[in-house]
Design a protein around this motif. Sequence first.
Motif, PDB file in Angstrom:
ATOM      1  N   GLU A  10       0.835  -1.194   0.000  1.00  0.00           N
ATOM      2  CA  GLU A  10       0.000   0.000   0.000  1.00  0.00           C
ATOM      3  C   GLU A  10       0.877   1.253   0.000  1.00  0.00           C
ATOM      4  OE1 GLU A  10      -3.294   0.332   2.539  1.00  0.00           O
ATOM      5  OE2 GLU A  10      -3.881  -1.759   2.290  1.00  0.00           O
ATOM      6  N   ASP A  65      -1.486  10.011  -1.831  1.00  0.00           N
ATOM      7  CA  ASP A  65      -2.911   9.789  -1.565  1.00  0.00           C
ATOM      8  C   ASP A  65      -3.622   9.294  -2.825  1.00  0.00           C
ATOM      9  OD1 ASP A  65      -2.477  10.657   1.034  1.00  0.00           O
ATOM     10  OD2 ASP A  65      -3.308  12.663   0.688  1.00  0.00           O
ATOM     11  N   GLN A 121      -2.655   5.749  -3.420  1.00  0.00           N
ATOM     12  CA  GLN A 121      -3.367   4.888  -2.474  1.00  0.00           C
ATOM     13  C   GLN A 121      -4.782   4.620  -2.969  1.00  0.00           C
ATOM     14  OE1 GLN A 121      -2.202   3.278   0.203  1.00  0.00           O
ATOM     15  NE2 GLN A 121      -4.191   2.340   0.548  1.00  0.00           N
ATOM     16  N   ARG A 122      -5.437   5.661  -3.475  1.00  0.00           N
ATOM     17  CA  ARG A 122      -6.791   5.502  -4.028  1.00  0.00           C
ATOM     18  C   ARG A 122      -6.772   4.502  -5.176  1.00  0.00           C
ATOM     19  NH1 ARG A 122      -7.390  10.499  -4.773  1.00  0.00           N
ATOM     20  NH2 ARG A 122      -7.322  10.654  -7.028  1.00  0.00           N
ATOM     21  N   HIS A 125      -4.538   2.154  -5.663  1.00  0.00           N
ATOM     22  CA  HIS A 125      -4.193   0.843  -5.100  1.00  0.00           C
ATOM     23  C   HIS A 125      -5.442   0.144  -4.562  1.00  0.00           C
ATOM     24  CE1 HIS A 125      -1.424  -2.118  -3.413  1.00  0.00           C
ATOM     25  NE2 HIS A 125      -2.231  -2.130  -2.357  1.00  0.00           N
ATOM     26  N   GLU A 126      -6.304   0.887  -3.909  1.00  0.00           N
ATOM     27  CA  GLU A 126      -7.531   0.308  -3.367  1.00  0.00           C
ATOM     28  C   GLU A 126      -8.449  -0.182  -4.485  1.00  0.00           C
ATOM     29  OE1 GLU A 126      -8.836   3.500  -0.836  1.00  0.00           O
ATOM     30  OE2 GLU A 126      -7.216   3.109   0.605  1.00  0.00           O
ATOM     31  N   VAL A 127      -8.596   0.607  -5.539  1.00  0.00           N
ATOM     32  CA  VAL A 127      -9.417   0.188  -6.695  1.00  0.00           C
ATOM     33  C   VAL A 127      -8.762  -1.004  -7.376  1.00  0.00           C
ATOM     34  CG1 VAL A 127     -10.248   0.893  -8.980  1.00  0.00           C
ATOM     35  CG2 VAL A 127     -10.465   2.449  -7.016  1.00  0.00           C
ATOM     36  N   TRP A 128      -7.452  -0.953  -7.556  1.00  0.00           N
ATOM     37  CA  TRP A 128      -6.702  -2.063  -8.171  1.00  0.00           C
ATOM     38  C   TRP A 128      -6.929  -3.353  -7.380  1.00  0.00           C
ATOM     39  CZ3 TRP A 128      -2.887  -4.700  -5.521  1.00  0.00           C
ATOM     40  CH2 TRP A 128      -2.176  -5.654  -6.262  1.00  0.00           C
ATOM     41  N   SER A 129      -6.851  -3.258  -6.060  1.00  0.00           N
ATOM     42  CA  SER A 129      -7.015  -4.439  -5.202  1.00  0.00           C
ATOM     43  C   SER A 129      -8.418  -5.037  -5.357  1.00  0.00           C
ATOM     44  CB  SER A 129      -6.760  -4.047  -3.750  1.00  0.00           C
ATOM     45  OG  SER A 129      -6.826  -5.168  -2.918  1.00  0.00           O
ATOM     46  N   ARG A 130      -9.438  -4.188  -5.346  1.00  0.00           N
ATOM     47  CA  ARG A 130     -10.816  -4.680  -5.535  1.00  0.00           C
ATOM     48  C   ARG A 130     -10.980  -5.296  -6.918  1.00  0.00           C
ATOM     49  NH1 ARG A 130     -12.157   0.198  -3.093  1.00  0.00           N
ATOM     50  NH2 ARG A 130     -12.827   1.093  -5.062  1.00  0.00           N
ATOM     51  N   GLU A 187      -9.463  -8.726  -7.166  1.00  0.00           N
ATOM     52  CA  GLU A 187     -10.304  -9.718  -6.476  1.00  0.00           C
ATOM     53  C   GLU A 187     -11.520 -10.104  -7.312  1.00  0.00           C
ATOM     54  OE1 GLU A 187     -10.427 -10.547  -2.811  1.00  0.00           O
ATOM     55  OE2 GLU A 187      -8.354  -9.903  -2.579  1.00  0.00           O
ATOM     56  N   THR A 223      -9.994   5.422 -12.689  1.00  0.00           N
ATOM     57  CA  THR A 223      -9.163   5.814 -11.549  1.00  0.00           C
ATOM     58  C   THR A 223      -7.722   6.023 -11.991  1.00  0.00           C
ATOM     59  OG1 THR A 223     -10.637   4.552 -10.113  1.00  0.00           O
ATOM     60  CG2 THR A 223      -8.511   5.210  -9.179  1.00  0.00           C
TER      61      THR A 223
END
Length: 135
Positions: free
Chosen positions: A56, A73, A76-77, A79-84, A87, A111
Motif C-alpha cells: 500500500e 494519496d 493509495q486511491r 491501489h484500493e481500486v486495483w485491489s478490488r 479480487e 481511476t
Amino acid sequence: MKPSQRLIAQRVRNRVIEYLGTVSSFERQREYAARVPFVQIPGELICSWEDWIPEEPVNYPFLGLVFDQHEIDALQRFHEVWSRTAEELPELMPSIEEVQKLPAWSVLRETADEVLFVLMVRGRMSEDVEQLEVE
C-alpha cells in the motif's frame, strides 16, 4: 557506479506514470495486446502494478522520495481500486476486449486516468540525474 536510492525512486516514478498511462487507456491496452499476443494482458496489467508499488502506497516510505503527499494519496486511491478489481476478476481471465466490458475494469481505467492527471502536474523525472524537484 550504482544508482542512488533517489535515482531509483525517480525511475520508479516514471514507470508508474507509464503503467497508469496504459491502464488509463483502453486503446493502449489493445495496442499492447496486439504487440504481444502471447501475453495475457489483463493479468499482466494487474500483476505489474506490484512490480512498482509492492505494498500500500501509504505504507511504503520509499515513495516519499519522489511523490508528494497529494500524489501518494492518489496512488493509495488507485491501489484500493486495483485491489478490488484484482479480487473481482475471474481466475481464468478473458481477452482484453472482454475484460474491458467489465464494470470493475472501467472503474480501474477511470481511476488510473484520474491518478495519472495528478502525477502529470509534476510530471516525469530524470532517469540519469538526481532531481530535487520534478521538471
